[in-house]
Design an enzyme around this catalytic site. Structure first.
Site, mmCIF file in Angstrom:
data_model
loop_
_atom_site.group_PDB
_atom_site.id
_atom_site.type_symbol
_atom_site.label_atom_id
_atom_site.label_comp_id
_atom_site.label_asym_id
_atom_site.label_seq_id
_atom_site.Cartn_x
_atom_site.Cartn_y
_atom_site.Cartn_z
ATOM 1 N N LYS A 22 56.680 -25.988 13.675
ATOM 2 C CA LYS A 22 57.336 -25.530 12.437
ATOM 3 C C LYS A 22 58.823 -25.906 12.415
ATOM 4 O O LYS A 22 59.311 -26.469 11.439
ATOM 5 C CB LYS A 22 57.188 -24.006 12.327
ATOM 6 C CG LYS A 22 58.193 -23.325 11.419
ATOM 7 C CD LYS A 22 57.956 -21.837 11.421
ATOM 8 C CE LYS A 22 59.086 -20.899 11.319
ATOM 9 N NZ LYS A 22 60.226 -20.934 12.163
ATOM 10 N N ARG A 97 64.350 -20.142 4.995
ATOM 11 C CA ARG A 97 65.493 -20.428 5.857
ATOM 12 C C ARG A 97 65.695 -21.931 6.112
ATOM 13 O O ARG A 97 66.815 -22.423 6.143
ATOM 14 C CB ARG A 97 65.328 -19.688 7.190
ATOM 15 C CG ARG A 97 66.495 -19.889 8.060
ATOM 16 C CD ARG A 97 66.717 -18.873 9.121
ATOM 17 N NE ARG A 97 67.986 -19.191 9.755
ATOM 18 C CZ ARG A 97 69.138 -18.775 9.328
ATOM 19 N NH1 ARG A 97 69.217 -18.004 8.278
ATOM 20 N NH2 ARG A 97 70.255 -19.133 9.932
ATOM 21 N N ASP A 121 63.612 -14.329 8.808
ATOM 22 C CA ASP A 121 63.162 -13.051 9.355
ATOM 23 C C ASP A 121 64.241 -11.997 9.321
ATOM 24 O O ASP A 121 65.417 -12.299 9.261
ATOM 25 C CB ASP A 121 62.786 -13.277 10.821
ATOM 26 C CG ASP A 121 61.490 -14.038 10.943
ATOM 27 O OD1 ASP A 121 60.798 -14.143 9.927
ATOM 28 O OD2 ASP A 121 61.201 -14.499 12.044
ATOM 29 N N MET A 341 70.354 -13.546 21.883
ATOM 30 C CA MET A 341 70.810 -14.195 20.644
ATOM 31 C C MET A 341 70.691 -13.318 19.409
ATOM 32 O O MET A 341 71.557 -13.351 18.550
ATOM 33 C CB MET A 341 70.034 -15.482 20.422
ATOM 34 C CG MET A 341 70.366 -16.541 21.445
ATOM 35 S SD MET A 341 69.806 -18.145 20.905
ATOM 36 C CE MET A 341 69.708 -18.996 22.469
HETATM 37 C C1 LIG Z 1 64.089 -22.994 11.439
HETATM 38 C C2 LIG Z 1 64.539 -22.926 12.853
HETATM 39 O O1 LIG Z 1 64.673 -23.944 13.503
HETATM 40 N N1 LIG Z 1 64.720 -21.715 13.367
HETATM 41 C C3 LIG Z 1 65.092 -21.558 14.754
HETATM 42 C C4 LIG Z 1 66.580 -21.805 14.894
HETATM 43 O O2 LIG Z 1 67.241 -20.926 13.998
HETATM 44 P P1 LIG Z 1 68.811 -21.120 13.674
HETATM 45 O O3 LIG Z 1 69.169 -22.557 13.766
HETATM 46 O O4 LIG Z 1 69.036 -20.401 12.407
HETATM 47 O O5 LIG Z 1 69.476 -20.329 14.858
HETATM 48 P P2 LIG Z 1 70.821 -20.693 15.628
HETATM 49 O O6 LIG Z 1 70.513 -21.657 16.723
HETATM 50 O O7 LIG Z 1 71.862 -21.048 14.643
HETATM 51 O O8 LIG Z 1 71.209 -19.307 16.277
HETATM 52 C C5 LIG Z 1 70.320 -18.264 16.501
HETATM 53 C C6 LIG Z 1 71.066 -17.022 16.909
HETATM 54 O O9 LIG Z 1 71.550 -17.183 18.208
HETATM 55 C C7 LIG Z 1 72.931 -17.012 18.257
HETATM 56 N N2 LIG Z 1 73.410 -18.002 19.229
HETATM 57 C C8 LIG Z 1 73.050 -19.318 19.078
HETATM 58 C C9 LIG Z 1 73.498 -20.256 19.989
HETATM 59 C C10 LIG Z 1 74.306 -19.818 21.036
HETATM 60 O O10 LIG Z 1 74.762 -20.634 21.877
HETATM 61 N N3 LIG Z 1 74.608 -18.510 21.164
HETATM 62 C C11 LIG Z 1 74.154 -17.589 20.271
HETATM 63 O O11 LIG Z 1 74.451 -16.399 20.395
HETATM 64 C C12 LIG Z 1 73.411 -17.235 16.835
HETATM 65 O O12 LIG Z 1 74.607 -16.537 16.559
HETATM 66 C C13 LIG Z 1 72.261 -16.707 16.031
HETATM 67 O O13 LIG Z 1 72.320 -15.319 15.859
HETATM 68 O O14 LIG Z 1 66.986 -21.579 16.247
HETATM 69 C C14 LIG Z 1 66.774 -20.237 16.701
HETATM 70 C C15 LIG Z 1 67.351 -20.157 18.115
HETATM 71 O O15 LIG Z 1 66.615 -20.947 18.997
HETATM 72 C C16 LIG Z 1 65.296 -19.887 16.616
HETATM 73 O O16 LIG Z 1 65.154 -18.515 16.908
HETATM 74 C C17 LIG Z 1 64.731 -20.161 15.225
HETATM 75 O O17 LIG Z 1 63.320 -20.081 15.267
HETATM 76 C C1 LIG Z 2 63.069 -17.056 13.712
HETATM 77 C C2 LIG Z 2 62.186 -17.972 13.427
HETATM 78 O O1 LIG Z 2 62.117 -18.684 12.277
HETATM 79 P P1 LIG Z 2 63.213 -18.867 11.102
HETATM 80 O O2 LIG Z 2 64.421 -19.481 11.742
HETATM 81 O O3 LIG Z 2 62.512 -19.793 10.178
HETATM 82 O O4 LIG Z 2 63.469 -17.497 10.548
HETATM 83 C C3 LIG Z 2 61.111 -18.338 14.385
HETATM 84 O O5 LIG Z 2 60.466 -19.379 14.187
HETATM 85 O O6 LIG Z 2 60.866 -17.582 15.343
#
Ligand SMILES: CC(=O)N[C@H]1[C@@H](OP(=O)(O)OP(=O)(O)OC[C@H]2O[C@@H](n3ccc(=O)[nH]c3=O)[C@H](O)[C@@H]2O)O[C@H](CO)[C@@H](O)[C@@H]1O
Ligand SMILES: C=C(OP(=O)(O)O)C(=O)O
Length: 434
Positions: A22, A97, A121, A341
């Site tokens: 996904k 998202r 989510d 995270m």
């Molecule tokens: C559509 C998609 O691809 N969704 C994925 C993507 O979401 P997405 O790209 O939205 O998530 P991010 O990698 O931006 O960050 C996820 C969360 O982790 C925190 N954060 C991130 C990096 C870091 O070094 N430290 C930290 O604290 C961010 O503040 C945030 O709250 O990556 C997430 C983290 O693997 C996954 O849960 C999601 O499934």
């Molecule tokens: C958090 C997830 O998805 P999304 O970033 O699409 O909300 C996930 O795939 O676990």
């Protein structure tokens, strides 16, 4: 709102094929906007989030053709700017998202984009600073339209630059890479996310004519090009589904063969389950999980209690912690699950506690699980799925429990798991959609 009714206590057996990933496919579909030529994508999962994005692409004006059950071609020769600025489009984006990754390609190719706050989510704050700052670094301007509650982004031609991301955001990195491939000059992204999703995106962009180096590392160098071309791409198996099936086999004491898993792209996932005592074997392209009476959580070498925590890739993905947590409820021993995270992803444990699991939620990020060693079975429960991964974790709990369970709001599960009840019932599960 649809629900699942699950008759627990049935073990599974047989082969299961993971769907396409996904989180990869969402990036790949957005990247098809970067060229006027056709891009063909194989192994696309038939799940809600992906189908919604494909529909959105059609509405934007992209010619989308379904070539076979899991193969689509996309041709973004023209886009409908009127629609991109419409309330209807912006409303749809806010419930999906992955749509945030439209802005990088839009600004790169057309010099403008609009976005509203994207959905996803209910798992805690999900800030977009990395996306915004990264694209601003390339020369785009963001202005917030208060009346419409949307961001308007515009740029002449983006200009390559050096940037150090404040966090290794997965979708943020993808967005910046997609903007930078058509920028003028060289872009360097340090602290880039390097999940297989991002690696796959970069490899596809290179096949389209982009010049990206450093793939699989956290230092990406991108030499901008004037245009990109069509290509073909195959989505990897979904590593989160693979992990979910490992957990499901252990919890239901089942023997499962997970087919064509792409071992080299699973990273630390198999070892994380092994730390809970779950045995598995690499058999060619497949991962074989034997039926196990009992599995014992390891301790650290110094004898201290095991901790399983998420970290940016190549660390453990946060998307599997809910599954690891539920599996630990029937392990022998104790483990601390630390979800670093996201701040609201562990609250679903109250449902597991109602089912008889021994869990202490220490704070929003940490839970201690004391396993029952299959000596006490969870009781069937009535619950609502708060997010996609808690949803699958609750489904696993229900499949292993005594009696009947109901899970409501299964649209959250459908976002990311293709025909899950059909595929699991074929292995012996008893799940009915109502
Ligand atoms: C559509 C998609 O691809 N969704 C994925 C993507 O979401 P997405 O790209 O939205 O998530 P991010 O990698 O931006 O960050 C996820 C969360 O982790 C925190 N954060 C991130 C990096 C870091 O070094 N430290 C930290 O604290 C961010 O503040 C945030 O709250 O990556 C997430 C983290 O693997 C996954 O849960 C999601 O499934
Ligand atoms: C958090 C997830 O998805 P999304 O970033 O699409 O909300 C996930 O795939 O676990």
């Amino acid at each position: 709102m649809a629900s699942f009714v699950i008759e627990g206590g049935h073990s599974l057996s047989g082969d299961i094929y993971p769907q396409g990933a996904k989180n990869e496919v969402l990036q790949i579909i957005c990247a098809t906007l970067l060229t006027t030529e056709e891009v063909t994508v194989r192994n696309i999962p038939d799940i809600l989030d992906v189908n919604n994005l494909i529909q959105l692409m059609r509405e934007i004006g992209v010619s989308v053709a379904k070539k076979s059950i899991d193969t689509y071609s996309f041709r973004a020769e023209r886009v409908d700017f009127g629609y991109l600025e419409s309330d209807e489009f912006l409303k749809k984006c806010s419930s999906l998202r992955g749509s945030v990754m439209l802005i990088g390609p839009m600004v790169a190719r057309f010099g403008k984009a609009m976005m509203s706050k994207p959905g996803g989510d209910k798992i805690g704050r999900r800030r977009l600073d990395t996306h915004f700052v990264g694209i601003q670094n390339l020369g785009a301007t963001f202005s917030y339209n208060e009346a419409r509650e949307v961001y308007e982004i515009s740029a002449e031609r983006l200009q390559g630059t050096y940037m150090l991301l404040d966090e290794a955001s997965v979708t943020g990195t993808a967005n910046i890479v997609m903007a930078a491939v058509l920028a003028k000059g060289k872009t360097t992204i340090y602290n880039a996310a390097c999940e297989p999703y991002v690696q796959q995106l970069c490899k596809m962009l290179n096949r389209m004519g982009a010049k990206i180096e450093g793939i699989a590392s956290n230092l990406l160098t991108i030499e901008g090009v004037d245009e990109l071309h069509g290509t073909e791409h195959t989505i990897l198996p979904d590593m989160i589904e693979v992990g979910s099936f490992i957990g499901m086999a252990a919890m239901t004491q089942s023997e499962l063969t997970i087919k064509n898993v792409s071992h080299e792209n699973l990273g630390i996932i198999p070892d994380s389950f092994r730390r809970l005592g779950i045995k598995m074997e690499q058999r060619g392209e497949d991962l074989y999980v034997p039926a196990q009476e009992s599995f014992q959580i390891e301790s650290f070498i110094d004898g201290s209690i095991m901790t399983i925590a998420d970290a940016p890739w190549p660390g453990l993905t946060p998307d599997l912690l809910s599954v690891l947590l539920v599996v630990a409820t029937q392990a022998k021993g104790s483990v601390l699950i630390h979800q670093k995270m996201f701040e609201s992803r562990l609250f679903f444990v109250d449902k597991l506690i109602d089912m008889g699991a021994q869990i202490i939620l220490c704070d929003p990020h940490r839970a201690v699980v004391i396993g029952h060693n299959h000596g006490f079975r969870l009781r069937g429960g009535n619950m609502t799925s708060p997010d996609i991964r808690a949803g699958i974790a609750l489904l696993i709990a229900a499949m292993s429990a005594d009696g009947i369970s109901r899970i409501h709001n299964i649209e959250q599960i459908d976002r990311g798991y293709q025909n899950i009840e059909g595929r699991l019932n074929a292995l012996g599960a008893r799940i009915t959609r109502i």
